[in-house]
Design an enzyme around this catalytic site. Structure first.
Site, short mmCIF file in Angstrom:
data_model
loop_
_atom_site.label_atom_id
_atom_site.label_comp_id
_atom_site.label_asym_id
_atom_site.label_seq_id
_atom_site.Cartn_x
_atom_site.Cartn_y
_atom_site.Cartn_z
N ALA A 262 0.81 -1.22 0.00
CA ALA A 262 0.00 0.00 0.00
C ALA A 262 0.84 1.27 0.00
CB ALA A 262 -0.94 0.00 1.20
N THR B 166 0.06 4.90 -1.85
CA THR B 166 -0.30 6.12 -1.14
C THR B 166 0.53 7.31 -1.60
OG1 THR B 166 1.19 5.47 0.67
CG2 THR B 166 -1.14 4.94 0.93
N ARG C 235 -5.90 1.05 6.11
CA ARG C 235 -5.72 0.97 7.55
C ARG C 235 -5.62 2.29 8.29
NH1 ARG C 235 -3.43 -3.34 5.23
NH2 ARG C 235 -3.98 -5.36 6.09
N HIS D 20 -4.03 -9.61 -5.37
CA HIS D 20 -5.37 -9.29 -4.89
C HIS D 20 -6.31 -8.81 -6.01
CE1 HIS D 20 -3.37 -8.55 -0.72
NE2 HIS D 20 -3.60 -9.83 -0.95
N CYS E 58 -21.06 -15.32 -15.11
CA CYS E 58 -20.41 -15.86 -16.32
C CYS E 58 -18.94 -15.50 -16.42
CB CYS E 58 -21.15 -15.42 -17.58
SG CYS E 58 -20.90 -13.67 -18.03
N CYS F 181 -25.99 -11.35 -19.22
CA CYS F 181 -26.54 -12.67 -18.87
C CYS F 181 -27.46 -12.59 -17.66
CB CYS F 181 -25.42 -13.67 -18.60
SG CYS F 181 -24.58 -13.44 -17.01
N SER G 74 5.40 -2.19 1.88
CA SER G 74 4.54 -3.21 2.47
C SER G 74 4.87 -3.35 3.95
CB SER G 74 4.72 -4.56 1.77
OG SER G 74 3.94 -5.56 2.42
N SER G 75 3.83 -3.39 4.78
CA SER G 75 4.03 -3.59 6.21
C SER G 75 4.35 -5.05 6.52
CB SER G 75 2.76 -3.17 6.97
OG SER G 75 1.65 -3.96 6.56
#
Length: 242
Positions: free
Chosen positions: A19, A23, A31, A115, A126, A144, A182-183
């Site tokens: 994150a 940011t 968070r 993610h 579908c 659909c 990244s934490s």
């Protein structure tokens, strides 16, 4: 040896971004109570399979907000430098926990999205994909008859198996593993540095706050913007070029 020298001399550099990478482009994270999404929404309640099925109006409002915010932001210099390093053969692969698509927008080709992506929505029934901007125009169902939802991993869903397998293999083969923003609190991404270290890789962690894996790292940088650090490293790479 410096980080620049490792990047020059080690041939299989894999990057993990979290994150903190996004940011710096102005995107709120999940968070931070005051500046993150928590200031307006409760992601733990809305970014869920349950909300998709049982609180659909709130679910849609939450993701329309996220998509709209994403459209107002752009990749920063750090994203562009990573793309340039890939083209120059310095970086092999980017594994990202982010869903903003900034790496691809900046020009990176070899990106593993753990993610998913906010850049598309798909039909829950579908699987057909569409650009996410249709969500902002109230297109919430597929031809659909199925429900459209963002192509991200919701709380309560497993991560894409193919992405996990690819990320694990890249970490095993890395001789330099670079963590950016990244934490290292979210599993299974926080296991990738362990995998790399166990297979002999150098580990570099660049994150605003300390992480629980700092003690494993060969180099750690805190309290600095990632884009600025990467720019300095790039200057060292350029100066060291023949």
């Amino acid at each position: 040896m410096t980080i620049a020298s490792w990047l020059t001399n080690l041939r299989k550099t894999v990057v993990l971004t979290g994150a903190g990478m996004s940011t710096e482009s102005g995107l709120p994270d999940f968070r931070s109570p005051r500046t993150g999404l928590w200031a307006r929404f409760n992601p733990s309640e809305l970014a869920t399979v349950d909300a998709l099925h049982h609180r659909h109006e709130s679910f849609v409002e939450f993701y329309q907000y996220r998509i709209r915010t994403l459209q107002q932001c752009q990749p920063h210099n750090g994203h562009r430098l990573l793309a340039d390093w890939e083209q120059r053969g310095i970086v092999r692969t980017i594994v990202t926990q982010n869903v903003d698509g900034f790496h691809q927008q900046a020009g990176s080709q070899c990106v593993i999205e753990l993610h998913g992506s906010l850049r598309t929505v798909h039909c829950q029934q579908c699987g057909q994909k569409q650009p996410s901007h249709v969500y902002l125009h109230g297109v919430l169902t597929c031809e659909c008859g199925g429900v459209l939802r963002p192509s991200v991993v919701l709380f309560g869903e497993p991560l894409p198996e193919r992405a996990i397998t690819q990320a694990w293999e890249e970490a095993r083969q890395a001789d330099l593993f670079l963590v950016l923003g990244s934490s290292l609190q979210v599993s299974p991404a926080n296991q990738l540095p362990f995998v790399a270290k166990q297979n002999g890789a150098k580990l570099v962690i660049i994150n605003w706050e300390p992480t629980e894996l700092d003690h494993l790292a060969d180099a750690v940088i805190h309290q600095r913007k990632i884009g600025e650090v990467l720019k300095e490293i790039d200057q060292q790479l350029t100066e060291g070029a023949p």
